[in-house]
Design a protein around this motif. Structure first.
Motif, mmCIF file in Angstrom:
data_model
loop_
_atom_site.group_PDB
_atom_site.id
_atom_site.type_symbol
_atom_site.label_atom_id
_atom_site.label_comp_id
_atom_site.label_asym_id
_atom_site.label_seq_id
_atom_site.Cartn_x
_atom_site.Cartn_y
_atom_site.Cartn_z
ATOM 1 N N GLY A 46 0.829 -1.105 0.024
ATOM 2 C CA GLY A 46 0.025 -0.017 -0.104
ATOM 3 C C GLY A 46 0.723 1.269 0.037
ATOM 4 O O GLY A 46 0.079 2.443 -0.079
ATOM 5 N N MET A 47 2.136 1.017 0.256
ATOM 6 C CA MET A 47 3.026 2.339 0.271
ATOM 7 C C MET A 47 3.592 2.774 -1.209
ATOM 8 O O MET A 47 4.308 1.929 -1.720
ATOM 9 C CB MET A 47 3.996 2.125 1.356
ATOM 10 N N PRO A 48 3.382 3.669 -1.709
ATOM 11 C CA PRO A 48 4.031 4.164 -2.900
ATOM 12 C C PRO A 48 5.676 4.161 -2.777
ATOM 13 O O PRO A 48 6.142 4.653 -1.842
ATOM 14 C CB PRO A 48 3.460 5.730 -3.313
ATOM 15 N N ARG A 49 6.085 3.853 -3.780
ATOM 16 C CA ARG A 49 7.565 3.896 -4.064
ATOM 17 C C ARG A 49 7.869 4.157 -5.389
ATOM 18 O O ARG A 49 7.243 4.120 -6.429
ATOM 19 C CB ARG A 49 8.199 2.512 -3.542
ATOM 20 N N PHE A 50 9.383 4.605 -5.612
ATOM 21 C CA PHE A 50 9.943 4.779 -7.256
ATOM 22 C C PHE A 50 10.516 3.321 -7.738
ATOM 23 O O PHE A 50 10.642 3.557 -8.883
ATOM 24 C CB PHE A 50 10.595 5.865 -6.939
ATOM 25 N N PHE A 51 10.741 2.049 -7.138
ATOM 26 C CA PHE A 51 11.156 1.175 -7.528
ATOM 27 C C PHE A 51 10.802 0.078 -6.684
ATOM 28 O O PHE A 51 10.737 0.278 -5.257
ATOM 29 C CB PHE A 51 12.669 1.294 -7.921
ATOM 30 N N ARG A 52 11.097 -1.408 -6.992
ATOM 31 C CA ARG A 52 10.681 -2.410 -6.240
ATOM 32 C C ARG A 52 11.988 -2.913 -5.324
ATOM 33 O O ARG A 52 12.870 -2.608 -5.799
ATOM 34 C CB ARG A 52 10.151 -3.597 -7.022
ATOM 35 N N PHE A 83 17.626 -4.359 -3.604
ATOM 36 C CA PHE A 83 16.606 -3.568 -4.701
ATOM 37 C C PHE A 83 16.763 -4.454 -5.710
ATOM 38 O O PHE A 83 17.448 -5.238 -6.252
ATOM 39 C CB PHE A 83 17.473 -2.159 -5.058
ATOM 40 N N ASP A 84 15.551 -4.052 -6.728
ATOM 41 C CA ASP A 84 15.293 -4.946 -7.748
ATOM 42 C C ASP A 84 15.750 -3.869 -8.892
ATOM 43 O O ASP A 84 15.268 -3.146 -9.302
ATOM 44 C CB ASP A 84 13.686 -5.166 -7.883
ATOM 45 N N ILE A 85 17.036 -4.556 -9.373
ATOM 46 C CA ILE A 85 17.703 -3.524 -10.452
ATOM 47 C C ILE A 85 17.274 -3.323 -11.751
ATOM 48 O O ILE A 85 17.062 -2.255 -12.406
ATOM 49 C CB ILE A 85 19.289 -4.117 -10.567
ATOM 50 N N ASP A 86 16.239 -4.548 -12.178
ATOM 51 C CA ASP A 86 15.852 -4.380 -13.490
ATOM 52 C C ASP A 86 14.664 -3.168 -13.329
ATOM 53 O O ASP A 86 14.425 -2.636 -14.097
ATOM 54 C CB ASP A 86 15.026 -5.739 -13.717
ATOM 55 N N ASP A 87 13.920 -3.478 -12.065
ATOM 56 C CA ASP A 87 13.016 -2.304 -11.931
ATOM 57 C C ASP A 87 13.407 -0.875 -11.927
ATOM 58 O O ASP A 87 12.752 -0.058 -12.478
ATOM 59 C CB ASP A 87 11.981 -2.717 -10.704
ATOM 60 N N ILE A 88 14.640 -0.999 -11.154
ATOM 61 C CA ILE A 88 15.148 0.541 -11.192
ATOM 62 C C ILE A 88 15.575 0.916 -12.458
ATOM 63 O O ILE A 88 15.164 1.966 -12.771
ATOM 64 C CB ILE A 88 16.511 0.447 -10.304
ATOM 65 N N LYS A 89 15.866 0.341 -13.189
ATOM 66 C CA LYS A 89 16.131 0.719 -14.703
ATOM 67 C C LYS A 89 14.908 1.009 -15.408
ATOM 68 O O LYS A 89 14.939 2.117 -16.110
ATOM 69 C CB LYS A 89 17.075 -0.537 -15.488
ATOM 70 N N ARG A 90 13.816 0.317 -15.340
ATOM 71 C CA ARG A 90 12.629 0.608 -16.077
ATOM 72 C C ARG A 90 12.086 1.775 -15.218
ATOM 73 O O ARG A 90 11.651 2.861 -16.210
ATOM 74 C CB ARG A 90 11.667 -0.430 -15.737
ATOM 75 N N GLN A 91 11.997 1.868 -14.083
ATOM 76 C CA GLN A 91 11.365 3.172 -13.565
ATOM 77 C C GLN A 91 12.045 4.372 -13.803
ATOM 78 O O GLN A 91 11.688 5.612 -14.086
ATOM 79 C CB GLN A 91 11.209 2.762 -12.012
ATOM 80 N N ALA A 92 13.348 4.448 -13.848
ATOM 81 C CA ALA A 92 14.194 5.507 -14.007
ATOM 82 C C ALA A 92 14.119 5.850 -15.535
ATOM 83 O O ALA A 92 13.868 7.049 -15.633
ATOM 84 C CB ALA A 92 15.924 5.299 -13.792
ATOM 85 N N ALA A 93 13.992 5.001 -16.416
ATOM 86 C CA ALA A 93 13.750 5.362 -17.975
ATOM 87 C C ALA A 93 12.431 5.869 -17.971
ATOM 88 O O ALA A 93 12.274 6.801 -18.681
ATOM 89 C CB ALA A 93 13.787 4.011 -18.756
ATOM 90 N N ALA A 94 11.300 5.552 -17.104
ATOM 91 C CA ALA A 94 9.959 6.035 -17.330
ATOM 92 C C ALA A 94 9.786 7.387 -16.463
ATOM 93 O O ALA A 94 9.396 8.512 -17.075
ATOM 94 C CB ALA A 94 9.156 5.243 -16.389
ATOM 95 N N LEU A 95 10.565 7.627 -15.670
ATOM 96 C CA LEU A 95 10.949 9.081 -15.221
ATOM 97 C C LEU A 95 11.561 9.844 -15.883
ATOM 98 O O LEU A 95 11.195 11.195 -16.049
ATOM 99 C CB LEU A 95 11.452 8.933 -13.542
ATOM 100 N N LEU A 112 22.998 8.227 -12.550
ATOM 101 C CA LEU A 112 23.807 7.052 -12.726
ATOM 102 C C LEU A 112 23.557 6.293 -14.026
ATOM 103 O O LEU A 112 24.205 5.816 -14.864
ATOM 104 C CB LEU A 112 24.026 6.021 -11.629
ATOM 105 N N LEU A 113 22.318 6.185 -14.358
ATOM 106 C CA LEU A 113 21.972 5.537 -15.628
ATOM 107 C C LEU A 113 21.924 6.293 -16.871
ATOM 108 O O LEU A 113 22.067 5.811 -17.970
ATOM 109 C CB LEU A 113 20.691 4.627 -15.402
ATOM 110 N N HIS A 114 21.195 7.543 -16.698
ATOM 111 C CA HIS A 114 20.877 8.274 -17.736
ATOM 112 C C HIS A 114 21.936 9.702 -17.930
ATOM 113 O O HIS A 114 21.734 10.301 -18.909
ATOM 114 C CB HIS A 114 19.500 8.852 -17.793
ATOM 115 N N GLY A 115 22.703 9.939 -17.176
ATOM 116 C CA GLY A 115 23.710 10.713 -17.275
ATOM 117 C C GLY A 115 23.243 12.175 -16.852
ATOM 118 O O GLY A 115 22.248 12.110 -15.578
#
Ligand code: MLT
Length: 204
Positions: free
Chosen positions: A56-62, A69-81, A116-119
């Protein structure tokens, strides 16, 4: 896309940057609006809500567990952001080159991941109680990007070594890192706000 709030600048848009406000776990797009106002009274504020729900708690990645951390989700969420920033700049007519992130805890971690991922997709970042979200291979080019890291000496979640690891990583990538170590825990304090405000006013 992201549920979000946008508050127009009360100054000429050209005169101020846009603050990207990124809340901590269990927060939402409303939480950091008052802090954004305090930090830069005339700036535009863009405040998205993290798209991941953890009990029930909002976060920016899994994450799999606390600090795991779920690194794949960090990559997806950072790209979406990053895409959301592009779209919002067009929709609200703010300067995409002048977005400064202000993130707390999980929000600081996604801001760090974005860099770190997108410069240099941010003009700067205030990272309040961040961890190291991931170690990218290769490192991005963050030459000239100013980053303020504010840590708490008594933070039960983020060790000093962890803070220094992130600061070192950003520095190695070329960012201009300022590290402030407060006599605080993981919670935000008035001192965080004061330090962030002064750093922002100094022209970052
Ligand atoms: C994270 O999951 O990003 C960190 O543990 C900070 C937090 O608890 O939000």
């Amino acid at each position: 896309s992201f549920s979000h709030r946008f508050i127009s600048p009360s100054d000429l848009p050209a005169a101020t940057p846009t603050l990207l406000l990124l809340h901590g776990t269990g927060g939402n797009e409303h939480d950091l609006i008052p802090i954004g106002r305090e930090l830069m009274p005339h700036a535009a504020l863009l405040s998205p809500r993290g798209r991941v729900l953890e009990r029930g708690m909002p976060r920016f990645f899994r994450r799999f567990a606390e600090g795991v951390f779920d690194i794949d989700d960090i990559k997806r969420q950072a790209a979406a952001l990053n895409e959301f920033l592009d779209a919002a700049a067009t929709a609200y007519s703010f300067d995409r080159q002048r977005v400064i992130a202000v993130g707390y805890s999980n929000g600081a971690n996604i801001a760090a991941a974005l860099l770190l991922l997108h410069g240099a997709v941010l003009a700067g970042a205030v990272l309040l109680r961040p961890m190291t979200p991931l170690v990218p291979e290769p490192l991005p080019d963050l030459a000239g990007v100013p980053v303020l890291v504010v840590a708490g000496k008594y933070d039960g979640l983020v060790t000093t070594a962890e803070t220094e690891r992130l600061a070192g990583l950003l520095q190695t990538a070329g960012a201009t890192v300022t590290l402030a170590m407060l006599e605080q825990g993981h919670q935000l304090s008035q001192e965080d706000i004061r330090i962030a405000r002064e750093w922002l006013q100094a022209g970052h």
